[in-house]
Design a protein around this motif. Structure first.
Motif, mmCIF file in Angstrom:
data_model
loop_
_atom_site.group_PDB
_atom_site.id
_atom_site.type_symbol
_atom_site.label_atom_id
_atom_site.label_comp_id
_atom_site.label_asym_id
_atom_site.label_seq_id
_atom_site.Cartn_x
_atom_site.Cartn_y
_atom_site.Cartn_z
ATOM 1 N N ASN A 92 0.810 -1.227 0.000
ATOM 2 C CA ASN A 92 0.000 0.000 0.000
ATOM 3 C C ASN A 92 0.837 1.268 0.000
ATOM 4 O OD1 ASN A 92 -2.399 -1.344 -0.089
ATOM 5 N ND2 ASN A 92 -2.725 -1.301 2.120
ATOM 6 N N VAL A 93 2.002 1.232 0.681
ATOM 7 C CA VAL A 93 2.837 2.438 0.741
ATOM 8 C C VAL A 93 3.338 2.808 -0.644
ATOM 9 C CG1 VAL A 93 4.973 3.408 1.656
ATOM 10 C CG2 VAL A 93 3.487 2.080 3.149
ATOM 11 N N SER A 94 3.830 1.831 -1.412
ATOM 12 C CA SER A 94 4.338 2.157 -2.741
ATOM 13 C C SER A 94 3.202 2.521 -3.690
ATOM 14 C CB SER A 94 5.205 1.032 -3.304
ATOM 15 O OG SER A 94 4.516 -0.184 -3.288
ATOM 16 N N LEU A 95 2.030 1.897 -3.520
ATOM 17 C CA LEU A 95 0.873 2.302 -4.321
ATOM 18 C C LEU A 95 0.474 3.727 -3.988
ATOM 19 C CD1 LEU A 95 -1.442 -0.844 -4.244
ATOM 20 C CD2 LEU A 95 -0.313 0.136 -6.231
ATOM 21 N N ASN A 96 0.478 4.056 -2.696
ATOM 22 C CA ASN A 96 0.137 5.396 -2.253
ATOM 23 C C ASN A 96 1.150 6.415 -2.783
ATOM 24 O OD1 ASN A 96 -1.396 7.302 -0.837
ATOM 25 N ND2 ASN A 96 -0.076 7.141 0.953
ATOM 26 N N THR A 97 2.430 6.073 -2.712
ATOM 27 C CA THR A 97 3.478 6.968 -3.211
ATOM 28 C C THR A 97 3.322 7.200 -4.710
ATOM 29 O OG1 THR A 97 4.971 6.234 -1.469
ATOM 30 C CG2 THR A 97 5.972 7.316 -3.361
ATOM 31 N N GLN A 98 3.006 6.152 -5.448
ATOM 32 C CA GLN A 98 2.808 6.289 -6.891
ATOM 33 C C GLN A 98 1.602 7.175 -7.190
ATOM 34 O OE1 GLN A 98 4.914 5.107 -9.338
ATOM 35 N NE2 GLN A 98 3.682 6.438 -10.632
ATOM 36 N N ALA A 99 0.528 6.997 -6.428
ATOM 37 C CA ALA A 99 -0.671 7.825 -6.611
ATOM 38 C C ALA A 99 -0.363 9.289 -6.293
ATOM 39 C CB ALA A 99 -1.809 7.311 -5.730
ATOM 40 N N ILE A 100 0.399 9.513 -5.230
ATOM 41 C CA ILE A 100 0.794 10.881 -4.867
ATOM 42 C C ILE A 100 1.645 11.482 -5.971
ATOM 43 C CG2 ILE A 100 2.194 12.265 -3.268
ATOM 44 C CD1 ILE A 100 1.178 10.312 -1.050
ATOM 45 N N GLN A 101 2.612 10.714 -6.478
ATOM 46 C CA GLN A 101 3.462 11.223 -7.556
ATOM 47 C C GLN A 101 2.612 11.592 -8.765
ATOM 48 O OE1 GLN A 101 7.331 9.491 -8.722
ATOM 49 N NE2 GLN A 101 6.439 9.276 -10.748
ATOM 50 N N ASN A 102 1.677 10.736 -9.141
ATOM 51 C CA ASN A 102 0.819 11.032 -10.293
ATOM 52 C C ASN A 102 0.032 12.316 -10.080
ATOM 53 O OD1 ASN A 102 1.722 8.687 -11.524
ATOM 54 N ND2 ASN A 102 -0.072 7.493 -10.934
#
Length: 86
Positions: free
Chosen positions: A3-13
């Motif tokens: 979830n952390v890396s998914l969240n980070t990717q969503a934030i980056q997008n």
């Protein structure tokens, strides 16, 4: 993927979307260069980006927090959203 890396990717997008909407910089160029100062942004552009990020994520980015790159924004927002979630 956790979830952390998914969240980070969503934030980056989302941050990329914010920066490109404020500056009209191509997202691919932004992802390659990542350093906002080398893309020719002035202080007003950066302040506009900060205000949009703060509004989107309902947080405050203090003046002493360095936000010179895409990664600076993503890391700060990620850290703050994790703190808010706990």
């Amino acid at each position: 993927m956790n979830n952390v890396s998914l969240n980070t990717q969503a934030i980056q997008n989302e941050v990329v979307n914010i920066i490109t909407s404020v500056t009209n910089i191509n997202p691919n160029r932004l992802l390659q260069v990542r350093d906002l100062t080398s893309l020719g942004l002035d202080i007003i552009d950066v302040v506009d980006i900060i205000l949009q990020v703060e509004k989107t994520y309902q947080l405050t980015i203090p003046d002493e927090v360095p936000v010179y790159t895409l990664d600076d924004f993503v890391n700060y927002v990620s850290t703050q959203t994790l703190k808010q979630a706990s």
